[in-house]
Design an enzyme around this catalytic site. Sequence first.
Site, PDB file in Angstrom:
ATOM      1  N   PRO A   1       0.844  -1.383  -0.100  1.00  0.00           N
ATOM      2  CA  PRO A   1      -0.005   0.028   0.007  1.00  0.00           C
ATOM      3  C   PRO A   1       0.852   1.025  -0.006  1.00  0.00           C
ATOM      4  O   PRO A   1       1.802   1.277   0.557  1.00  0.00           O
ATOM      5  CB  PRO A   1      -0.650  -0.156   1.213  1.00  0.00           C
ATOM      6  N   ASN A   2       0.378   2.159  -0.670  1.00  0.00           N
ATOM      7  CA  ASN A   2       0.830   3.588  -1.030  1.00  0.00           C
ATOM      8  C   ASN A   2       1.934   3.775  -1.721  1.00  0.00           C
ATOM      9  O   ASN A   2       2.713   4.850  -1.912  1.00  0.00           O
ATOM     10  CB  ASN A   2       1.127   4.329   0.565  1.00  0.00           C
TER      11      ASN A   2
ATOM     12  N   ARG B   1       5.033  10.759  -2.734  1.00  0.00           N
ATOM     13  CA  ARG B   1       4.641  10.636  -1.402  1.00  0.00           C
ATOM     14  C   ARG B   1       5.866  10.745  -0.449  1.00  0.00           C
ATOM     15  O   ARG B   1       7.105  10.114  -0.570  1.00  0.00           O
ATOM     16  CB  ARG B   1       4.292   9.030  -1.038  1.00  0.00           C
TER      17      ARG B   1
ATOM     18  N   TYR C   1      11.193   8.936   0.792  1.00  0.00           N
ATOM     19  CA  TYR C   1      11.199   7.849  -0.063  1.00  0.00           C
ATOM     20  C   TYR C   1      11.775   8.034  -1.519  1.00  0.00           C
ATOM     21  O   TYR C   1      11.906   7.124  -2.233  1.00  0.00           O
ATOM     22  CB  TYR C   1       9.584   7.369  -0.354  1.00  0.00           C
TER      23      TYR C   1
ATOM     24  N   ASN D   1       8.021  -5.752  -0.760  1.00  0.00           N
ATOM     25  CA  ASN D   1       7.802  -4.495   0.108  1.00  0.00           C
ATOM     26  C   ASN D   1       6.434  -4.538   0.567  1.00  0.00           C
ATOM     27  O   ASN D   1       5.645  -3.770  -0.133  1.00  0.00           O
ATOM     28  CB  ASN D   1       8.170  -3.251  -0.496  1.00  0.00           C
TER      29      ASN D   1
ATOM     30  N   ALA E   1       3.160  -0.841   4.931  1.00  0.00           N
ATOM     31  CA  ALA E   1       2.737  -0.620   6.471  1.00  0.00           C
ATOM     32  C   ALA E   1       2.126  -2.334   6.712  1.00  0.00           C
ATOM     33  O   ALA E   1       2.282  -2.167   7.802  1.00  0.00           O
ATOM     34  CB  ALA E   1       1.485   0.178   6.339  1.00  0.00           C
TER      35      ALA E   1
ATOM     36  N   GLU F   1      12.748  -9.579   1.718  1.00  0.00           N
ATOM     37  CA  GLU F   1      11.899  -8.168   2.385  1.00  0.00           C
ATOM     38  C   GLU F   1      12.611  -7.169   2.026  1.00  0.00           C
ATOM     39  O   GLU F   1      13.943  -6.999   2.272  1.00  0.00           O
ATOM     40  CB  GLU F   1      11.733  -8.414   4.046  1.00  0.00           C
TER      41      GLU F   1
ATOM     42  N   HIS G   1      12.635  -2.730   2.034  1.00  0.00           N
ATOM     43  CA  HIS G   1      12.098  -1.471   2.447  1.00  0.00           C
ATOM     44  C   HIS G   1      13.094  -0.224   1.832  1.00  0.00           C
ATOM     45  O   HIS G   1      14.341  -0.295   1.878  1.00  0.00           O
ATOM     46  CB  HIS G   1      12.100  -1.267   3.963  1.00  0.00           C
TER      47      HIS G   1
ATOM     48  N   ARG H   1      13.128   4.654  12.511  1.00  0.00           N
ATOM     49  CA  ARG H   1      11.872   5.447  12.418  1.00  0.00           C
ATOM     50  C   ARG H   1      11.082   5.251  13.735  1.00  0.00           C
ATOM     51  O   ARG H   1      11.456   5.135  14.737  1.00  0.00           O
ATOM     52  CB  ARG H   1      11.149   5.193  11.127  1.00  0.00           C
TER      53      ARG H   1
HETATM   54  C1  DQA Z   1       8.178   0.962   3.928  1.00  0.00           C
HETATM   55  C2  DQA Z   1       8.491   1.394   5.292  1.00  0.00           C
HETATM   56  C3  DQA Z   1       7.189   1.115   6.127  1.00  0.00           C
HETATM   57  O1  DQA Z   1       6.948   1.284   7.491  1.00  0.00           O
HETATM   58  C4  DQA Z   1       5.962   2.038   5.655  1.00  0.00           C
HETATM   59  O2  DQA Z   1       4.684   1.906   6.120  1.00  0.00           O
HETATM   60  C5  DQA Z   1       5.984   1.886   4.032  1.00  0.00           C
HETATM   61  C6  DQA Z   1       7.178   1.950   3.541  1.00  0.00           C
HETATM   62  C7  DQA Z   1       9.675   1.464   3.165  1.00  0.00           C
HETATM   63  O3  DQA Z   1       9.672   1.158   2.341  1.00  0.00           O
HETATM   64  O4  DQA Z   1      10.387   2.152   3.506  1.00  0.00           O
HETATM   65  O5  DQA Z   1       5.010   2.164   3.452  1.00  0.00           O
HETATM   66  O6  DQA Z   1       7.824  -0.241   3.427  1.00  0.00           O
END
Ligand code: DQA
Length: 144
Positions: free
Chosen positions: A9-10, A17, A22, A73, A76, A97, A99, A106
């Site tokens: 998501p997002n 964003r 990011y 990835n 959240a 995994e 990120h 964070r």
């Molecule tokens: C994320 C880190 C997560 O905590 C966050 O909710 C994201 C992006 C990252 O790629 O840094 O949406 O996965």
Amino acid sequence: MKIHVINGPNLNRLGKREPELYGKKTLEEIEGELIRMGLELGIQINCFQSNLEGEIVSLLQAAGDKSDGIVLNAAAYTHTSVAIRDAVSCCGVPVVEVHLTNPNGRESFRKDSLLSGVCDGLIAGFGWRSYCLAVLWFGKYHRT
Ligand code: DQA
């Protein structure tokens, strides 16, 4: 070799964003870089994004049947989803995994990943290049 890159998501909002966190690249641009990199390494890269937990579960199940590995990835959902953890556990192929940011640096709620324990590895904090490092592992190192 076929690798599925699955984003949660997002992440479809990358570029707009919080670019200070990011980065400025859009998801489409990142996917383009990975596909180019895959060509050099002899890997076919298939990219997916969903904002929906159940859809990510279905993507993981399908990727497990159709690919040699997954770069994930879960955004959240990393911190909340038992369903995605279970899908990773039983997908049958290696999962890395990824990120963009380093969740450990964070907010405290981001420090827990429900996924790390069932993934083969974790790459975080290198911006869009976190994905490149995961693809590189599949292309060069995971069978050595
Ligand atoms: C994320 C880190 C997560 O905590 C966050 O909710 C994201 C992006 C990252 O790629 O840094 O949406 O996965």
